[in-house]
Scaffold this active site. Structure first.
Site, PDB file in Angstrom:
ATOM      1  N   GLU A 145     -14.572  10.809   8.663  1.00  0.00           N
ATOM      2  CA  GLU A 145     -14.580  11.115   7.265  1.00  0.00           C
ATOM      3  C   GLU A 145     -15.604  11.366   6.588  1.00  0.00           C
ATOM      4  O   GLU A 145     -16.395  10.895   5.677  1.00  0.00           O
ATOM      5  CB  GLU A 145     -13.886   9.758   6.580  1.00  0.00           C
ATOM      6  CG  GLU A 145     -12.699   9.484   7.222  1.00  0.00           C
ATOM      7  CD  GLU A 145     -11.938   8.200   6.355  1.00  0.00           C
ATOM      8  OE1 GLU A 145     -12.409   7.834   5.348  1.00  0.00           O
ATOM      9  OE2 GLU A 145     -10.720   7.849   6.884  1.00  0.00           O
ATOM     10  N   HIS A 159       3.867   0.418   4.567  1.00  0.00           N
ATOM     11  CA  HIS A 159       2.409   0.701   4.877  1.00  0.00           C
ATOM     12  C   HIS A 159       1.972  -0.620   5.845  1.00  0.00           C
ATOM     13  O   HIS A 159       2.211  -1.716   5.333  1.00  0.00           O
ATOM     14  CB  HIS A 159       1.713   0.649   3.448  1.00  0.00           C
ATOM     15  CG  HIS A 159       0.207   0.761   3.573  1.00  0.00           C
ATOM     16  ND1 HIS A 159      -0.573   0.255   2.778  1.00  0.00           N
ATOM     17  CD2 HIS A 159      -0.565   1.828   4.352  1.00  0.00           C
ATOM     18  CE1 HIS A 159      -1.815   0.597   3.230  1.00  0.00           C
ATOM     19  NE2 HIS A 159      -1.770   1.544   4.068  1.00  0.00           N
ATOM     20  N   HIS A 160       1.363  -0.268   6.834  1.00  0.00           N
ATOM     21  CA  HIS A 160       0.782  -1.253   7.513  1.00  0.00           C
ATOM     22  C   HIS A 160      -0.885  -1.065   7.550  1.00  0.00           C
ATOM     23  O   HIS A 160      -1.396  -0.227   8.733  1.00  0.00           O
ATOM     24  CB  HIS A 160       1.220  -1.080   8.972  1.00  0.00           C
ATOM     25  CG  HIS A 160       2.748  -1.639   9.330  1.00  0.00           C
ATOM     26  ND1 HIS A 160       3.523  -1.565  10.296  1.00  0.00           N
ATOM     27  CD2 HIS A 160       3.530  -2.416   8.431  1.00  0.00           C
ATOM     28  CE1 HIS A 160       4.746  -1.859  10.295  1.00  0.00           C
ATOM     29  NE2 HIS A 160       4.482  -2.452   9.033  1.00  0.00           N
ATOM     30  N   GLU A 161      -1.524  -1.420   6.700  1.00  0.00           N
ATOM     31  CA  GLU A 161      -2.926  -1.461   6.880  1.00  0.00           C
ATOM     32  C   GLU A 161      -3.258  -2.725   7.780  1.00  0.00           C
ATOM     33  O   GLU A 161      -2.910  -3.704   7.608  1.00  0.00           O
ATOM     34  CB  GLU A 161      -3.858  -1.699   5.470  1.00  0.00           C
ATOM     35  CG  GLU A 161      -5.337  -1.852   5.627  1.00  0.00           C
ATOM     36  CD  GLU A 161      -5.750  -0.618   6.254  1.00  0.00           C
ATOM     37  OE1 GLU A 161      -5.785   0.304   5.556  1.00  0.00           O
ATOM     38  OE2 GLU A 161      -6.423  -0.866   7.276  1.00  0.00           O
ATOM     39  N   HIS A 171      -3.519   6.307   9.556  1.00  0.00           N
ATOM     40  CA  HIS A 171      -4.973   6.910   8.825  1.00  0.00           C
ATOM     41  C   HIS A 171      -5.919   6.055   9.693  1.00  0.00           C
ATOM     42  O   HIS A 171      -5.847   4.934  10.248  1.00  0.00           O
ATOM     43  CB  HIS A 171      -4.724   6.300   7.469  1.00  0.00           C
ATOM     44  CG  HIS A 171      -4.006   7.009   6.449  1.00  0.00           C
ATOM     45  ND1 HIS A 171      -4.597   7.540   5.126  1.00  0.00           N
ATOM     46  CD2 HIS A 171      -3.109   8.145   6.512  1.00  0.00           C
ATOM     47  CE1 HIS A 171      -4.063   8.729   4.734  1.00  0.00           C
ATOM     48  NE2 HIS A 171      -2.830   8.811   5.361  1.00  0.00           N
ATOM     49  N   GLU A 172      -7.222   6.660   9.454  1.00  0.00           N
ATOM     50  CA  GLU A 172      -8.218   6.212  10.417  1.00  0.00           C
ATOM     51  C   GLU A 172      -8.107   6.247  11.813  1.00  0.00           C
ATOM     52  O   GLU A 172      -8.816   5.373  12.093  1.00  0.00           O
ATOM     53  CB  GLU A 172      -8.962   4.830   9.867  1.00  0.00           C
ATOM     54  CG  GLU A 172      -9.244   4.954   8.325  1.00  0.00           C
ATOM     55  CD  GLU A 172      -8.014   4.714   7.482  1.00  0.00           C
ATOM     56  OE1 GLU A 172      -7.177   3.845   7.894  1.00  0.00           O
ATOM     57  OE2 GLU A 172      -8.231   4.952   6.326  1.00  0.00           O
ATOM     58  N   GLU A 211      -4.400  10.896   9.305  1.00  0.00           N
ATOM     59  CA  GLU A 211      -5.656  11.397   8.414  1.00  0.00           C
ATOM     60  C   GLU A 211      -6.624  11.821   9.278  1.00  0.00           C
ATOM     61  O   GLU A 211      -6.903  13.018   9.210  1.00  0.00           O
ATOM     62  CB  GLU A 211      -5.907  10.265   7.425  1.00  0.00           C
ATOM     63  CG  GLU A 211      -7.074  10.536   6.580  1.00  0.00           C
ATOM     64  CD  GLU A 211      -7.512   9.145   5.873  1.00  0.00           C
ATOM     65  OE1 GLU A 211      -7.724   9.186   4.833  1.00  0.00           O
ATOM     66  OE2 GLU A 211      -7.698   8.165   6.498  1.00  0.00           O
ATOM     67  N   GLU A 243      -8.737  11.644  -1.270  1.00  0.00           N
ATOM     68  CA  GLU A 243      -8.764  10.510  -1.756  1.00  0.00           C
ATOM     69  C   GLU A 243     -10.438  10.255  -2.075  1.00  0.00           C
ATOM     70  O   GLU A 243     -10.752   9.445  -3.090  1.00  0.00           O
ATOM     71  CB  GLU A 243      -8.376   9.067  -1.059  1.00  0.00           C
ATOM     72  CG  GLU A 243      -9.162   9.007   0.287  1.00  0.00           C
ATOM     73  CD  GLU A 243      -8.801   8.001   1.462  1.00  0.00           C
ATOM     74  OE1 GLU A 243      -7.637   7.677   1.182  1.00  0.00           O
ATOM     75  OE2 GLU A 243      -9.530   7.741   2.060  1.00  0.00           O
TER      76      GLU A 243
HETATM   77  C1  NOJ Z   1      -7.580   4.398   3.565  1.00  0.00           C
HETATM   78  C2  NOJ Z   1      -6.430   5.010   3.547  1.00  0.00           C
HETATM   79  O1  NOJ Z   1      -6.865   6.529   3.699  1.00  0.00           O
HETATM   80  C3  NOJ Z   1      -5.797   5.232   2.253  1.00  0.00           C
HETATM   81  O2  NOJ Z   1      -4.606   6.074   2.005  1.00  0.00           O
HETATM   82  C4  NOJ Z   1      -5.311   3.861   2.069  1.00  0.00           C
HETATM   83  O3  NOJ Z   1      -4.839   3.672   0.502  1.00  0.00           O
HETATM   84  C5  NOJ Z   1      -6.353   2.685   2.134  1.00  0.00           C
HETATM   85  N1  NOJ Z   1      -6.981   3.017   3.301  1.00  0.00           N
HETATM   86  C6  NOJ Z   1      -5.812   1.412   2.102  1.00  0.00           C
HETATM   87  O4  NOJ Z   1      -5.115   1.096   3.157  1.00  0.00           O
END
Ligand code: NOJ
Ligand code: CA
Length: 721
Positions: A170, A411-413, A481-482, A500, A506
């Protein structure tokens, strides 16, 4: 006659022992493979008789002073041709030609009795090669210490680069001569909660270069499976890029068991920037999908509870408590902070908005417990992916969304706690299917657990691929993402719609952001490997707008902003290819500008055809795409910080037909910094003889929707002049 045959054989043997030459089907790309004096494999690449890669070494270093890079003899040589066509489940074009000439060299290292294969594929726009390790008694388990592949460049090219970092991609791109790259060396210490691990003189791929004499050269890899990502380390004296694989916690690069092979190393080359980004070579080097029924995989346009957290008017967390354990916390008894965005009522508002404007899905972030203490703790138990906050009614929302024919996106963070996610994946996907979710956005913010593993190492690569495979088993679409940057695996896993894996929109909400040239570079770098969930469509360009509404941030303006005009945000739906596109701004931002929002409502997310009309990395890009199964075209044109006139010749339209083109343009006085939200919209009649001249503001863009004209349209609109 006999002696003639003998002569041929003799000639063949001489060339065999020295060098093998193979050409692309067009004859324009040439690869020469040779063993040098010490039995070291080498290759070189030229394009239209111009050197692209000078003689460069190939090989691997294994553990225990074990080298697979010299003392080889050639035992077998095969060459074949291939020409086929396949249809992607979704994509920029309806069908893809896979046309290459292949050279396979089998090598034997006599002293160790080990045999490896180096396979080259030459396409008309580039070269792929990889190492293969057949099953053999003398080579069963391999610990790769380093891959010794070199890319010796023929000049000190203009290079678009980001630092070689094991943990993240990033970054803002730097542009310099190759010899001037200067990644900031920064290694996170063992116990530091940081996500930076930069290699000295290292850069990431896809690496985009332009030679002084106008060759566009891109180095990357295809089909990154069971291996770690390849970064490149520059030898500044020699201008040689050396492969540098991302290590694991012990410093090893990859663990393989024969039979095995490495990912393909790719060198794409063209004298036309437009051809380079139209290349399908990386995709062609990936395996076809094994998923038989793909009818459940759908390109998706979505909105979501998301930007409000990034601009700071809402929160992911439900309460303002901190240090809460995942287990044992009575979430019902916590004091709500009053700003939790993922509540039932707000979600219904988004569902209504999606239904009203024809969006397929609604993403909801912050729905599940754990966000009070999610970030930067390097802890194991963060989220369980099945327990909603007390104000988020899963069942009620399932019914509500279904009644409006809108899909909810999960969403799975993981916050980098991947062992935790691995343990809970099956339960989480079962929960999703039970509650009507068939798409998931994953996230890997922060350092990885198991501690010591990196985002781009073999362990994580296997994890991302495992998630793609497992979600496919559950008929779930994926947006990561990431993760490590993509390498065309969406051919194999078409349910993996996007990633991503680069600096997304963002960053404009809460940092110095992405400079105006950023989106003119990404298609030549990150997007070469696959679609990006960039999240375009921000209409409220200046973040100071939110200052008074931010209940908890500092109240002073920060000056952060999106570094484009509003019209350029529209153009990104065309120039940043993805089958997954978000209308990322808040519903209220769109409600104020319904005329411009119409373009986002109209834009397709799947295509029959794509024409790259103009392109120069770092400067500008104009692309036209035909919507899948419809006689509708969309054009996006973007510029960097400079204004310009873009040209779009519409000769791809069907002859003798009249179309209405709706032009979403920068207003005459628009400017990404001084006047970003000034746009103009007009509709005109066009046909396949029209040439559009589009004035693009500094940091601006143009977006165009072209549909067949009705009888009424012919009376209403004037011909484009
Ligand atoms: C980074 C992600 O790119 C973003 O889309 C997300 O909202 C945040 N992390 C929280 O998970
Ligand atoms: Ca520029």
């Amino acid at each position: 006659m006999k002696s003639f045959k003998l002569l041929i054989l003799l000639l063949f043997m001489i060339t065999w022992s020295h060098a093998q030459v193979i050409y692309s089907p067009s004859q324009q790309i040439r690869v020469k493979f040779a063993l040098n004096g010490n039995g070291e494999p080498t290759y070189e690449v030229s394009y239209k008789k111009r050197q692209v890669i000078k003689s460069s070494k190939l090989g691997l270093e294994l553990n225990g002073a074990n080298q697979l890079n010299s003392q080889f003899t050639i035992t077998k040589i095969d060459s074949t041709q291939h020409d086929s066509t396949w249809e992607p489940v979704w994509g920029e074009v309806k069908s893809i030609r896979n046309h290459y000439n292949e050279l396979t060299v089998t090598l034997l290292q006599k002293a160790t009795d080990r045999s490896i294969i180096i396979r080259f594929r030459l396409f008309n726009d580039g070269v792929g090669f990889r190492y293969e390790f057949p099953k053999q008694k003398t080579l069963q388990h391999m610990i790769v210490k380093e891959e010794l592949t070199q890319f010796a460049l023929a000049g000190d090219h203009k290079t678009f680069w980001i630092p070689g970092d094991y943990e993240t991609n990033e970054y803002v791109y730097s542009t310099s001569e190759l010899s001037e790259i200067s990644p900031t060396l920064r290694s996170a210490s063992a116990d530091e909660i940081s996500t930076r691990a930069v290699i000295a003189n290292g850069v990431q791929t896809p690496l985009m270069m332009k030679s002084a004499d106008g060759l566009y050269i891109n180095i990357h890899e295809a089909a990154l499976v069971n291996y770690s990502a390849m970064h490149l380390v520059l030898d500044k004296q020699q201008l040689v890029l050396n492969a540098h694989l991302v290590p694991d916690a012990r410093g090893n690069k990859a663990y393989l068991q024969t039979p095995a092979s490495t990912p393909w190393r790719t060198v794409l080359v063209s004298d036309k920037a437009t051809d380079l980004i139209a290349s399908k070579t990386i995709l062609n080097l990936n395996e076809p999908t094994a998923i038989e029924n793909t009818s459940w995989i759908k390109p998706t346009k979505y909105v979501g509870i998301w930007w409000e957290m990034h601009v700071g008017t809402g929160t992911w967390n439900y309460s303002d408590e901190s240090n809460l354990p995942l287990k044992g916390t009575k979430w019902n008894e916590l004091k709500p902070n009053g700003r939790h965005a993922a509540n039932t009522q707000n979600t219904k508002r988004y569902i209504d908005f999606a239904a009203q404007h024809g969006f397929d899905g609604v993403l909801i972030e912050g729905w599940n417990v754990g966000w009070e203490d999610w970030f930067g703790n390097w802890k194991e138990d963060v989220f369980d992916f099945v327990t909603p906050y007390p104000d988020f009614n899963v069942k009620e929302l399932q019914q509500y969304a279904a009644s409006k024919n809108v899909k909810l996106i999960m969403h799975h963070e993981t916050s980098g706690s991947v062992t935790n996610y691995e343990r809970r994946m099956d339960e989480a996907y079962t929960f999703m299917k039970e509650h009507g979710y068939d798409a998931v956005k994953t996230g890997y913010v922060g350092r990885i657990v198991p501690r010591g593993e990196y985002h781009d190492g073999q362990w994580m690569v296997n994890h991302y691929n495992r998630v793609a495979e497992k979600t496919a088993q559950y008929k779930i679409m994926l947006d990561a993402h990431e993760p490590v940057r993509p390498t065309g695996l969406h051919r194999t896993y078409p349910n993996w719609l996007a990633s991503e894996a680069a600096r997304g929109n963002e960053f404009n909400a809460w940092s110095i952001g992405n400079p105006p040239e950023h989106e003119t570079i990404l298609p030549f770098t990150r997007l070469m490997g696959g679609p990006m969930d960039y999240t375009p469509g921000i209409f409220e360009i200046k973040m100071d707008y939110y200052v008074t509404q931010r209940p908890f941030n500092n109240q002073s303006p920060n000056g952060f902003q999106v570094h484009t005009t509003l019209a350029k945000q529209l153009a990104l739906y065309v120039t940043m290819y993805s089958p997954l596109q978000m209308a990322a701004d808040l519903p209220e931002a769109y409600e104020k500008r319904m005329d411009a929002f119409q373009f986002i409502k109209d834009i397709a997310v799947d295509w029959d055809d794509t024409k790259i009309l103009e392109a120069e990395p770092g400067d500008y890009l104009t692309i036209a795409r035909k919507a899948k199964g419809k006689n509708e075209w969309f054009i996006g044109s973007i510029s960097d910080e400079n204004s310009r006139t873009a040209r779009a010749i519409l000769n791809f339209l069907e002859p003798k037909k009249k179309y209405v083109a709706t032009l979403y343009l920068d207003a005459a006085n628009a400017h990404w910094k001084d006047n970003p939200m000034a746009y103009s919209i007009r509709s005109v009649l066009v046909d396949n003889t029209t040439q559009l001249n589009l004035t693009i503001a500094p940091g601006g863009g143009a977006a165009i929707c072209i549909k067949e004209a009705s009888a009424a349209d012919l009376k209403t609109y004037k011909r484009y002049k």
